[in-house]
Design a protein around this motif. Structure first.
Motif, short mmCIF file in Angstrom:
data_model
loop_
_atom_site.label_atom_id
_atom_site.label_comp_id
_atom_site.label_asym_id
_atom_site.label_seq_id
_atom_site.Cartn_x
_atom_site.Cartn_y
_atom_site.Cartn_z
N PRO A 125 -48.00 -57.97 22.78
CA PRO A 125 -49.42 -57.69 22.02
C PRO A 125 -50.39 -58.46 22.66
O PRO A 125 -50.38 -59.28 23.59
CB PRO A 125 -48.99 -58.46 20.68
CG PRO A 125 -47.49 -58.59 20.53
CD PRO A 125 -46.98 -58.55 22.14
N PRO A 126 -51.78 -57.78 22.75
CA PRO A 126 -52.82 -58.16 23.34
C PRO A 126 -53.32 -59.65 23.12
O PRO A 126 -53.51 -60.48 24.05
CB PRO A 126 -54.00 -57.35 22.66
CG PRO A 126 -53.53 -56.39 21.93
CD PRO A 126 -51.97 -56.74 21.68
N SER A 127 -52.85 -60.34 22.02
CA SER A 127 -53.04 -61.89 21.95
C SER A 127 -52.01 -62.58 22.83
O SER A 127 -52.43 -63.56 23.59
CB SER A 127 -52.93 -62.38 20.48
OG SER A 127 -51.71 -62.15 19.84
N ASP A 128 -50.89 -62.23 22.89
CA ASP A 128 -49.77 -62.76 23.72
C ASP A 128 -50.16 -62.65 25.28
O ASP A 128 -50.00 -63.24 25.80
CB ASP A 128 -48.37 -62.24 23.37
CG ASP A 128 -47.91 -62.55 21.91
OD1 ASP A 128 -48.59 -63.42 21.35
OD2 ASP A 128 -47.02 -62.01 21.38
N ARG A 129 -50.62 -61.41 25.41
CA ARG A 129 -51.10 -60.95 26.73
C ARG A 129 -52.04 -61.93 27.24
O ARG A 129 -52.36 -62.54 28.44
CB ARG A 129 -51.23 -59.65 26.80
CG ARG A 129 -51.47 -59.16 28.55
CD ARG A 129 -52.11 -57.40 28.02
NE ARG A 129 -51.43 -56.82 27.15
CZ ARG A 129 -51.99 -55.94 26.62
NH1 ARG A 129 -53.39 -55.47 26.75
NH2 ARG A 129 -51.34 -55.01 25.46
N ALA A 130 -52.92 -62.16 26.59
CA ALA A 130 -54.29 -62.86 26.98
C ALA A 130 -53.74 -64.54 27.03
O ALA A 130 -54.18 -65.35 27.91
CB ALA A 130 -55.32 -62.86 25.76
N ALA A 131 -52.83 -65.08 26.25
CA ALA A 131 -52.33 -66.26 26.29
C ALA A 131 -51.61 -66.72 27.64
O ALA A 131 -51.69 -67.61 28.35
CB ALA A 131 -51.33 -66.46 25.14
N HIS A 132 -50.84 -65.49 28.04
CA HIS A 132 -50.32 -65.58 29.43
C HIS A 132 -51.34 -65.64 30.49
O HIS A 132 -51.36 -66.19 31.38
CB HIS A 132 -49.32 -64.59 29.67
CG HIS A 132 -47.81 -64.63 29.00
ND1 HIS A 132 -46.91 -65.47 29.64
CD2 HIS A 132 -47.42 -64.33 27.64
CE1 HIS A 132 -45.87 -65.59 28.69
NE2 HIS A 132 -46.11 -64.85 27.54
N LEU A 133 -52.27 -64.66 30.47
CA LEU A 133 -53.33 -64.36 31.28
C LEU A 133 -54.36 -65.53 31.80
O LEU A 133 -54.57 -66.04 32.76
CB LEU A 133 -54.08 -63.40 31.40
CG LEU A 133 -53.45 -61.90 31.51
CD1 LEU A 133 -54.32 -60.78 30.76
CD2 LEU A 133 -52.93 -61.56 33.35
N ASP A 134 -54.73 -66.18 30.42
CA ASP A 134 -55.46 -67.35 30.55
C ASP A 134 -54.81 -68.76 30.34
O ASP A 134 -55.60 -69.79 29.81
CB ASP A 134 -56.67 -66.98 29.53
CG ASP A 134 -57.47 -65.86 30.07
OD1 ASP A 134 -57.57 -65.57 31.31
OD2 ASP A 134 -58.03 -64.94 29.16
N ARG A 135 -53.66 -68.72 30.28
CA ARG A 135 -52.91 -70.24 30.28
C ARG A 135 -53.58 -71.17 30.94
O ARG A 135 -53.61 -71.00 32.12
CB ARG A 135 -51.56 -69.97 30.59
CG ARG A 135 -50.71 -70.82 30.37
CD ARG A 135 -50.01 -71.43 31.91
NE ARG A 135 -49.34 -72.54 31.85
CZ ARG A 135 -49.03 -73.41 32.97
NH1 ARG A 135 -49.58 -72.72 34.16
NH2 ARG A 135 -48.32 -74.17 33.14
N GLN A 136 -53.76 -72.39 30.45
CA GLN A 136 -54.29 -73.46 31.26
C GLN A 136 -53.32 -74.45 31.42
O GLN A 136 -52.61 -74.69 30.35
CB GLN A 136 -55.58 -73.80 30.59
CG GLN A 136 -56.62 -73.18 30.34
CD GLN A 136 -57.93 -73.80 30.00
OE1 GLN A 136 -58.23 -73.58 28.89
NE2 GLN A 136 -58.95 -74.31 31.00
N GLY A 137 -53.06 -74.91 32.68
CA GLY A 137 -51.96 -75.72 32.95
C GLY A 137 -52.21 -77.13 32.26
O GLY A 137 -53.32 -77.43 32.02
#
Length: 288
Positions: A125-137
């Motif tokens: 889903p788009p929200s999960d995709r964005a969470a992975h792409l923009d995940r901050q360490g």
């Protein structure tokens, strides 16, 4: 052999560590996928909180495949377990409770595995995709950097373009308030000016994706040291960065053209852009 598979019952922590290292060796030695999966699902590898023993999850196995560039194993895990392979590792495996696969792929410069991860993300889903792409360490170890920050810090042009083309945000700030552009400019300013060609290539790729009104921390430093930065970047790049002139017609046209490419077709559709080959950002020949 140190990687011999054997059924286990109750194991001591010492035995778990031995089994864990055997699996690590097996992935490092690029053993066949079927062998690794048999080993992963049959062995007990580490202790969870409360004395509970556990096997490695597809997510944790994928991290090992990333480190050792075991592309067939990474492809298998992402194909058979598309969601669990990108899930958060267990707390005993990783101190940071977020999925670090993209950042790890960039850090080890595993361009082909990164490409496969990005393709697997398209099914989420788009929200999960964005969470992975923009995940901050985590702020303690990774300084709140995204995978895009890491690509700029380590000067990985291929990784950078893949992340941008699949929707990673170039506007996020790390714990120090730096955008990916700031991180790249800091690398460009390092003396001696090593690897400058790759750094400028990263900068040119960023130009195609950053908004024209992006606020970045290094802007004032560029203005205060104008001659130095003009020498480093060239006058046109410098003036565009600090907002003295609008982007060139070429940059403006490329921004429009690249935005017509959906993440599902990136970077393959770069070949279909109505441009001469030498004007295209990067020659990314990757299998889908």
């Amino acid at each position: 052999m140190p990687w011999s598979v054997r059924w286990v019952g109750a194991q001591s922590q010492k035995q778990c560590k031995k089994s864990s290292f055997a699996f690590y060796q097996a992935v490092r030695d690029l053993l066949p996928v079927w062998f690794l999966e048999d080993m992963r699902t049959m062995e007990v590898f580490h202790w969870e909180d409360g004395g509970k023993v556990s096997v490695y999850s597809p997510s944790e196995a994928l991290l090992y495949a990333l480190v050792h560039d075991h592309q067939p194993y990474a492809r298998h895990l992402l194909t058979k377990f598309p969601q669990s392979a990108l899930a958060v590792p267990s707390q005993s495996f990783s101190c940071c409770q977020s999925a670090p696969h993209l950042a790890m792929a960039v850090r080890y410069n595993r361009v082909r595995v990164l490409f496969r991860i990005l393709k697997a993300l398209q099914a989420l889903p788009p929200s999960d995709r964005a969470a992975h792409l923009d995940r901050q360490g985590c702020s303690r170890v990774e300084g709140g950097k995204t995978a895009l920050h890491t690509a700029c810090e380590l000067v990985r042009p291929e990784c950078l373009l893949l992340l941008l083309g699949h929707g990673a945000s170039p506007c996020l700030q790390d714990s120090a308030g730096n955008t990916p552009l700031d991180t790249l400019l800091q690398q460009i300013s390092h003396m001696p000016a090593a690897n400058m060609r790759a750094k400028i290539l990263c900068l040119d790729c960023l130009f195609f994706f950053v908004p024209q009104d992006l606020k970045f921390a290094m802007k004032q430093q560029l203005l205060d040291n104008r001659q130095q930065w003009q020498d480093l970047l060239g006058e046109n790049r410098f003036q565009c960065l600090v907002g003295l002139v609008p982007p060139s017609l070429f940059v403006g046209a490329m921004r429009v053209l690249i935005r017509t490419i959906s993440p599902e077709h990136f970077p393959e559709a770069l070949d279909n852009l109505p441009l001469p080959h030498f004007l295209k950002p990067l020659d990314l020949k990757l299998e889908s």
